[in-house]
Structures are given as structure tokens and as C-alpha cells.
Design an enzyme around this catalytic site. Structure first.
Site, PDB file in Angstrom:
ATOM      1  N   CYS A 177       1.753   2.439  -1.241  1.00 41.66           N
ATOM      2  CA  CYS A 177       1.657   3.731  -0.553  1.00 41.66           C
ATOM      3  C   CYS A 177       2.929   4.564  -0.706  1.00 41.66           C
ATOM      4  O   CYS A 177       4.017   4.123  -0.326  1.00 41.66           O
ATOM      5  CB  CYS A 177       1.378   3.475   0.934  1.00 41.66           C
ATOM      6  SG  CYS A 177       1.357   4.978   1.936  1.00 41.66           S
ATOM      7  N   TRP A 183      -5.515  -2.256   5.431  1.00 36.94           N
ATOM      8  CA  TRP A 183      -4.229  -2.928   5.268  1.00 36.94           C
ATOM      9  C   TRP A 183      -4.284  -4.290   5.946  1.00 36.94           C
ATOM     10  O   TRP A 183      -4.638  -4.392   7.123  1.00 36.94           O
ATOM     11  CB  TRP A 183      -3.106  -2.082   5.839  1.00 36.94           C
ATOM     12  CG  TRP A 183      -2.831  -0.833   5.059  1.00 36.94           C
ATOM     13  CD1 TRP A 183      -3.130   0.450   5.422  1.00 36.94           C
ATOM     14  CD2 TRP A 183      -2.229  -0.744   3.767  1.00 36.94           C
ATOM     15  NE1 TRP A 183      -2.748   1.335   4.447  1.00 36.94           N
ATOM     16  CE2 TRP A 183      -2.184   0.630   3.413  1.00 36.94           C
ATOM     17  CE3 TRP A 183      -1.716  -1.686   2.876  1.00 36.94           C
ATOM     18  CZ2 TRP A 183      -1.651   1.079   2.212  1.00 36.94           C
ATOM     19  CZ3 TRP A 183      -1.173  -1.247   1.675  1.00 36.94           C
ATOM     20  CH2 TRP A 183      -1.140   0.115   1.357  1.00 36.94           C
ATOM     21  N   GLU A 199       4.177   8.807  11.191  1.00 42.92           N
ATOM     22  CA  GLU A 199       4.310   9.945  10.284  1.00 42.92           C
ATOM     23  C   GLU A 199       5.565   9.725   9.435  1.00 42.92           C
ATOM     24  O   GLU A 199       6.675   9.648   9.958  1.00 42.92           O
ATOM     25  CB  GLU A 199       4.417  11.251  11.066  1.00 42.92           C
ATOM     26  CG  GLU A 199       4.730  12.476  10.235  1.00 42.92           C
ATOM     27  CD  GLU A 199       3.724  12.702   9.129  1.00 42.92           C
ATOM     28  OE1 GLU A 199       4.152  12.798   7.961  1.00 42.92           O
ATOM     29  OE2 GLU A 199       2.512  12.758   9.424  1.00 42.92           O
ATOM     30  N   SER A 200       5.403   9.644   8.105  1.00 45.06           N
ATOM     31  CA  SER A 200       6.476   9.170   7.240  1.00 45.06           C
ATOM     32  C   SER A 200       7.747  10.020   7.302  1.00 45.06           C
ATOM     33  O   SER A 200       8.859   9.476   7.363  1.00 45.06           O
ATOM     34  CB  SER A 200       5.975   9.082   5.794  1.00 45.06           C
ATOM     35  OG  SER A 200       5.575  10.356   5.313  1.00 45.06           O
ATOM     36  N   TYR A 219      -3.201  13.804  -4.482  1.00 41.76           N
ATOM     37  CA  TYR A 219      -4.374  13.313  -3.749  1.00 41.76           C
ATOM     38  C   TYR A 219      -5.485  14.366  -3.726  1.00 41.76           C
ATOM     39  O   TYR A 219      -6.671  14.023  -3.775  1.00 41.76           O
ATOM     40  CB  TYR A 219      -3.979  12.911  -2.326  1.00 41.76           C
ATOM     41  CG  TYR A 219      -3.302  11.567  -2.264  1.00 41.76           C
ATOM     42  CD1 TYR A 219      -4.029  10.410  -2.049  1.00 41.76           C
ATOM     43  CD2 TYR A 219      -1.934  11.449  -2.454  1.00 41.76           C
ATOM     44  CE1 TYR A 219      -3.419   9.167  -2.007  1.00 41.76           C
ATOM     45  CE2 TYR A 219      -1.303  10.219  -2.421  1.00 41.76           C
ATOM     46  CZ  TYR A 219      -2.052   9.077  -2.196  1.00 41.76           C
ATOM     47  OH  TYR A 219      -1.435   7.843  -2.179  1.00 41.76           O
TER      48      TYR A 219
END
Length: 404
Positions: free
Chosen positions: A116, A148, A197-198, A245
Site C-alpha cells: 500500500c 488485510w 489517514e496517512s 487509482y
């Protein structure tokens, strides 16, 4: 496929396909004992040859299977990648825990998945800022059902769960139902989700490293560059990070064409900018570069073919590819880039896009040998340093965007 003017080189150790198993010691004797159907090991092939010989199946059957597969594909894609019903454009589901609220406890745990790119952001910041001891890690892998999961080789180091969704569900405040995504920053003392949230996790880790003094002088989120970082991020996220994406998960030709056009226009603009600036914000590596890198390092490996981002490969962009090599060669970065896991996570797990599950060879441009080739970008540092502390780079982006 290119024609070889000389014999191809020997297979690389990075090739993902395993060699075929050895043949039986007595193949003729073995085949002689089996019927034609058993010898083929494929009853469907034997049946089709019995019905139609070596001719193509009847057109009615082909059309029925095609319509059936298209309907099943559409159903799977609506769950995997929700789209706008009117346009077929991919619409990303917002994070359920988009920000760090309050002050978490000191016992934090990070959950990631190596394929990811969003989780890779957190993993990369952790490595660059020396937070490995401060922040324990569990690595989830894509399960057969697409969720996952954890395995004996890659366990949940905190609770021993089998699925990441079980970790989410164990939160004290009533659990959680929805997409169990990575990265997940977890408060082990309070048994609560801190954030998933990355970009917000990455910013939090920068603050954590600054407070701990573990970053060794590296600041990926310096106050004087935050406006420029946010400006760059607002440009690369929709067009590049999410842009690939939008290409891969588009459910209409129009949606794909729009996404691909925007993606490659953005890459062209980045190529132009990085031809004269070592990093996005000048002479300083920042979170904007981290977020761009995790997409670029996957581009030729998976996005170019699987997501149909085919106009150009990354290796065809001289500055972007050298920029990717520059970051890859920084201490700790290469260890976060598992090309085999990335390829398996996309080609093996995204069943609607690759039903056969066949893993391709790693492109030569993605091998460690290629990524460790000299990048020569040190020469850009002096010209970047002359740019008023890097602030001009963000203004250049703003001016370029306004003129297009």
C-alpha cells in the site's frame, strides 16, 4: 515485445515467477496409464474438446460468459472501488479517523501493509526519522478475501489477531464497522484508533520525532515550508497519488481518459520542475517528497500495466526517475521498498483487475541495481539554495497552475 539482437540476459533473482516443477522421472510410462482426460489434468478442457473439438466455442456461449463476467466485475468493482454512478469515475472513501485528536498515550503501535502506497508513507517517515524503537510495527498482508490479514510469518505483534478488522473492532469505544485500512496508528494503552489517514499520521510522526530528538536533524515538516508542502500536496494527491487509482479503477472510458490525461499532465509538470530543483520544496526533503515517492516507486512495477497508466513509463522521465533514485538511496529507504510484496499485493490481490493472478517479472528499472545507479542530483542543490529558502518553488507551482 522488443526483439533481441543477442540472447537475453540470465534471469534476475528478482523475478517473481517460480521455476516450473521438475517433470516426473518416467513421463511416458505415467501418461500411458492415464486416460486422455486424466492426463490433461483439466476436465473443462477435455469437455470443451469433446463438444467443439478445436474450434472456438459457440458465439452464444461466448456472449453469455462475457455478459456474466462483466456483471460480476461491475459488482466487485462497486465494492472494491466505489464510483460515481453518472460518470464511472473512482471516488475514494474518506478515512473514518482522519485526524489525530487530543494527545495519545506513549504506547503507540503502527499497522501497515507493504503493497500500500498510503501505508508506505508512514513506514518511510518512521525509517527516515529513526522511530523504529519508539514505534513498534505490525505488517498485514492481503488475504484471499482481499482483507488485510496476519500470518505466522507476518503476525499481529500486539494482539495476535488474524485480521486487521479484528484490531479495529477491539476498540473500547464500541468497535468499528467499515473498511479496515492501513496505515493504522493505534493507541495500545487506551485500545483506540489514533488515526488512519496517512498524511496526518506522517505529520504526527514528524512532531513525535522532534519531541523525542530522534530525527538526527532531519525535519520533513519544517514550519517555514509548511505552506509550500501543503500546496504541493494539494497538487500531487488528486492528480498523481490518487490519479493512478482513478485510472486503474475507472469504470467508463470517459472516466479513464480524464484521469489519464490529468495524471500525465501532472507528471510532465513535475518533470519540468524537478529538472531544476533537487526536491519539490527546493534543497530540503519534505513530506511532499515522501508522498510523491511512494507512488513513483510503484509506477513502472504496477501502475503502468495493471492500472493502464501507459502513456509513458517513469524511466522515460529523466528527472523524475533520477529523483526517485535519489530518495531510494537515502539511509533506511530501500528497506521499506519490497518490490516482490508490492507486485504480489497488486497483481495477486486485485482479482477484478487480474483474474488469473499471474505475477509479471519485475521491470529492469525497478531492480535494486537500477535504483542504486548514480542520480547526479547533488548538482541541483546550489541552484535550489538560491531560491529564497525554497519558498519560490511553491509560488512557481501556483503560477504554473494558474496559467493552465
Amino acid at each position: 515485445m522488443p526483439m533481441w539482437s543477442q540472447p537475453p540476459p540470465p534471469p534476475s533473482s528478482l523475478q517473481l515467477r517460480r521455476p516450473p516443477p521438475p517433470l516426473p522421472h518416467h513421463p511416458r510410462r505415467l501418461r500411458s496409464r492415464l486416460s486422455p482426460i486424466a492426463a490433461s489434468q483439466d476436465p473443462l478442457t477435455a469437455l470443451s474438446r469433446l463438444l467443439w473439438g478445436r474450434a472456438l466455442p459457440p458465439s452464444q456461449l461466448v456472449l453469455a460468459v462475457r455478459h456474466g463476467w462483466t456483471a460480476a466485475w461491475g459488482l466487485l468493482m462497486r465494492q472494491l472501488a466505489p464510483s460515481d454512478p453518472a460518470t464511472g469515475a473512482f471516488t475514494r472513501t474518506p478515512s473514518r479517523f482522519p485526524a489525530v485528536v487530543g494527545t495519545p498515550s506513549a504506547r503507540l503501535h503502527l499497522y501497515v501493509g507493504l503493497p500500500c502506497p498510503w501505508a508506505h508513507r508512514a513506514l518511510l517517515v518512521r525509517a527516515l526519522l529513526g522511530l523504529e524503537r519508539r514505534l513498534p510495527l505490525s505488517v498485514a498482508v492481503p488475504g484471499d478475501d482481499g482483507a488485510w490479514s496476519f500470518t505466522p510469518d507476518s503476525p499481529d505483534a500486539l494482539y495476535g489477531k488474524r485480521k486487521l478488522r479484528e484490531v479495529y473492532a477491539s476498540a473500547r469505544r464500541g468497535g468499528f464497522e467499515g473498511r479496515a485500512s492501513v496505515p493504522l496508528l493505534w493507541d495500545a494503552e487506551r485500545r483506540e484508533v489514533v488515526c488512519n489517514e496517512s498524511i496526518e499520521i506522517a505529520k504526527f510522526l514528524c512532531d513525535l520525532a522532534a519531541a523525542d530528538g530522534s530525527a538526527g536533524g532531519l525535519d520533513l515538516w519544517p514550519p517555514e515550508l509548511r505552506q509550500d508542502i501543503d500546496r504541493w500536496y494539494s497538487f500531487i494527491y488528486p492528480s498523481v497519488n490518487n490519479g493512478v487509482y482513478r485510472c486503474g479503477f475507472a469504470q467508463s472510458q470517459e472516466a479513464y481518459d480524464d484521469a489519464a490525461g490529468e495524471l500525465f499532465a501532472a507528471l510532465d509538470r513535475l518533470e519540468d520542475h524537478l529538472s531544476g530543483s533537487r526536491y519539490l520544496c527546493g534543497d530540503t526533503l519534505t513530506l511532499a517528497d515522501v508522498c510523491l515517492f511512494t507512488t513513483l516507486v510503484r509506477f513502472d512495477l504496477v501502475y503502468h500495466s495493471l492500472f493502464r497508466c501507459t502513456r509513458r513509463k517513469l524511466v522515460e522521465y529523466a528527472s523524475l526517475h533520477a529523483y526517485t533514485r535519489d530518495i531510494y538511496q537515502m539511509p533506511g529507504v530501500a528497506g521499506t521498498c519490497d518490490m516482490a510484496a508490492i507486485a504480489d499485493g497488486y497483481f495477486g490481490a486485485l482479482f477484478p483487475l487480474n483474474p488469473g493472478g499471474i505475477l509479471p517479472l519485475v521491470p529492469a528499472s525497478c531492480s535494486p541495481e537500477a535504483l542504486l545507479e548514480p542520480h547526479g542530483r547533488e548538482a541541483l542543490s546550489s541552484s535550489a539554495a538560491a531560491d529564497a529558502g525554497g519558498g519560490g518553488n511553491g509560488r512557481q507551482l501556483e503560477a504554473t497552475s494558474a496559467s493552465n
